[in-house]
Design a protein around this motif. Structure first.
Motif, PDB file in Angstrom:
ATOM      1  N   LYS A  17      -5.255  -4.211  17.801  1.00 50.54           N
ATOM      2  CA  LYS A  17      -5.012  -3.307  18.838  1.00 50.54           C
ATOM      3  C   LYS A  17      -3.600  -2.912  18.963  1.00 50.54           C
ATOM      4  O   LYS A  17      -3.256  -2.175  19.870  1.00 50.54           O
ATOM      5  N   VAL A  18      -2.714  -3.619  18.186  1.00 51.43           N
ATOM      6  CA  VAL A  18      -1.434  -3.394  18.087  1.00 51.43           C
ATOM      7  C   VAL A  18      -0.977  -1.827  18.079  1.00 51.43           C
ATOM      8  O   VAL A  18      -0.234  -1.403  18.808  1.00 51.43           O
ATOM      9  N   PRO A  19      -1.373  -1.242  17.143  1.00 51.47           N
ATOM     10  CA  PRO A  19      -1.050   0.408  16.964  1.00 51.47           C
ATOM     11  C   PRO A  19      -1.354   1.118  18.130  1.00 51.47           C
ATOM     12  O   PRO A  19      -0.507   1.777  18.731  1.00 51.47           O
ATOM     13  N   ALA A  20      -2.328   1.110  18.688  1.00 52.72           N
ATOM     14  CA  ALA A  20      -2.884   1.845  19.751  1.00 52.72           C
ATOM     15  C   ALA A  20      -2.077   1.530  21.041  1.00 52.72           C
ATOM     16  O   ALA A  20      -1.782   2.158  21.760  1.00 52.72           O
ATOM     17  N   SER A  21      -2.011   0.105  21.104  1.00 49.52           N
ATOM     18  CA  SER A  21      -1.025  -0.374  22.471  1.00 49.52           C
ATOM     19  C   SER A  21       0.253   0.143  22.375  1.00 49.52           C
ATOM     20  O   SER A  21       0.839   0.821  23.272  1.00 49.52           O
ATOM     21  N   TRP A  22       1.019   0.236  21.178  1.00 49.27           N
ATOM     22  CA  TRP A  22       2.282   0.664  21.245  1.00 49.27           C
ATOM     23  C   TRP A  22       2.424   2.098  21.196  1.00 49.27           C
ATOM     24  O   TRP A  22       3.531   2.475  22.029  1.00 49.27           O
ATOM     25  N   ARG A  23       1.613   2.813  20.735  1.00 53.42           N
ATOM     26  CA  ARG A  23       1.686   4.195  20.807  1.00 53.42           C
ATOM     27  C   ARG A  23       1.197   4.681  22.235  1.00 53.42           C
ATOM     28  O   ARG A  23       1.969   5.421  22.604  1.00 53.42           O
ATOM     29  N   MET A  34       3.615   5.833  11.638  1.00 54.58           N
ATOM     30  CA  MET A  34       2.703   4.697  11.224  1.00 54.58           C
ATOM     31  C   MET A  34       1.192   5.167  11.796  1.00 54.58           C
ATOM     32  O   MET A  34       0.274   4.572  11.274  1.00 54.58           O
ATOM     33  N   GLY A  35       1.045   6.073  12.894  1.00 61.51           N
ATOM     34  CA  GLY A  35      -0.301   6.198  13.316  1.00 61.51           C
ATOM     35  C   GLY A  35      -1.116   5.215  13.475  1.00 61.51           C
ATOM     36  O   GLY A  35      -0.750   3.862  14.235  1.00 61.51           O
ATOM     37  N   ASP A  36      -2.495   5.006  13.045  1.00 62.92           N
ATOM     38  CA  ASP A  36      -3.259   4.136  13.129  1.00 62.92           C
ATOM     39  C   ASP A  36      -3.479   3.116  11.964  1.00 62.92           C
ATOM     40  O   ASP A  36      -4.384   2.398  12.009  1.00 62.92           O
ATOM     41  N   ASP A  37      -2.559   3.392  10.877  1.00 56.73           N
ATOM     42  CA  ASP A  37      -2.530   2.728   9.688  1.00 56.73           C
ATOM     43  C   ASP A  37      -2.046   1.130   9.943  1.00 56.73           C
ATOM     44  O   ASP A  37      -1.171   1.021   9.908  1.00 56.73           O
ATOM     45  N   LEU A  38      -3.168   0.360  10.100  1.00 53.25           N
ATOM     46  CA  LEU A  38      -2.845  -1.213  10.090  1.00 53.25           C
ATOM     47  C   LEU A  38      -1.910  -1.820   9.021  1.00 53.25           C
ATOM     48  O   LEU A  38      -0.988  -2.366   9.324  1.00 53.25           O
ATOM     49  N   GLY A  39      -2.094  -1.231   7.687  1.00 53.58           N
ATOM     50  CA  GLY A  39      -1.276  -1.507   6.688  1.00 53.58           C
ATOM     51  C   GLY A  39       0.180  -1.266   6.992  1.00 53.58           C
ATOM     52  O   GLY A  39       1.078  -1.925   6.822  1.00 53.58           O
ATOM     53  N   LEU A  40       0.398  -0.059   7.537  1.00 55.72           N
ATOM     54  CA  LEU A  40       1.610   0.341   7.820  1.00 55.72           C
ATOM     55  C   LEU A  40       2.280  -0.377   8.983  1.00 55.72           C
ATOM     56  O   LEU A  40       3.439  -0.920   8.722  1.00 55.72           O
ATOM     57  N   TRP A  41       1.488  -0.564   9.934  1.00 55.05           N
ATOM     58  CA  TRP A  41       2.035  -1.386  11.094  1.00 55.05           C
ATOM     59  C   TRP A  41       2.396  -2.880  10.568  1.00 55.05           C
ATOM     60  O   TRP A  41       3.599  -3.310  10.852  1.00 55.05           O
ATOM     61  N   PHE A  42       1.323  -3.275   9.705  1.00 56.00           N
ATOM     62  CA  PHE A  42       1.648  -4.778   9.376  1.00 56.00           C
ATOM     63  C   PHE A  42       2.886  -4.789   8.271  1.00 56.00           C
ATOM     64  O   PHE A  42       3.666  -5.805   8.786  1.00 56.00           O
ATOM     65  N   SER A  43       3.122  -3.918   7.594  1.00 57.28           N
ATOM     66  CA  SER A  43       4.508  -3.858   6.699  1.00 57.28           C
ATOM     67  C   SER A  43       5.705  -3.617   7.534  1.00 57.28           C
ATOM     68  O   SER A  43       6.759  -3.899   6.849  1.00 57.28           O
ATOM     69  N   ASN A  44       5.594  -2.730   8.465  1.00 57.55           N
ATOM     70  CA  ASN A  44       6.730  -2.040   8.965  1.00 57.55           C
ATOM     71  C   ASN A  44       7.181  -2.607  10.467  1.00 57.55           C
ATOM     72  O   ASN A  44       8.251  -2.695  10.839  1.00 57.55           O
TER      73      ASN A  44
END
Length: 107
Positions: free
Chosen positions: A40-46, A85-95
């Motif tokens: 839920k992190v990407p959608a929450s921060w967006r 980073m959009g919705d890409d969990l991998g990008l969020w995880f890495s960055n």
């Protein structure tokens, strides 16, 4: 005034800080504890950054001027970073670890 700024602060307060420093341990994500639900992190921060952007855009000219060029530039940089980073969990995880402290401090 529009409630966008309040919505951004409210949403950010709901994202556990445990979500800011995730690492992979085998096939598990180490931050999926302490209330963090990593997916839920990407959608929450967006949501946070979109509301903050709307708050600044809707602010009176004097209020935007009071923020100063440095703050406006930092907001634009962070919003662009989150957008890329959009919705890409991998990008969020890495960055996200690299940006999370600045993001929280900017709020």
């Amino acid at each position: 005034s529009p409630p966008f700024g309040d919505a951004a602060l409210w949403a950010a307060s709901l994202i556990p800080e445990a979500c800011d420093s995730c690492e992979r341990q085998g096939d598990k994500v180490a931050c999926d504890v302490g209330g963090c639900q990593w997916t839920k992190v990407p959608a929450s921060w967006r949501y946070v950054w979109n509301n903050l952007r709307l708050a600044v855009e809707a602010a009176e000219v004097g209020h935007r001027r009071d923020l100063g060029g440095d703050v406006l530039a930092q907001l634009a940089t962070l919003h662009s970073y989150v957008d890329r980073m959009g919705d890409d969990l991998g990008l969020w995880f890495s960055n996200w670890l690299d940006a999370s402290e600045a993001a929280r401090n900017t709020l």
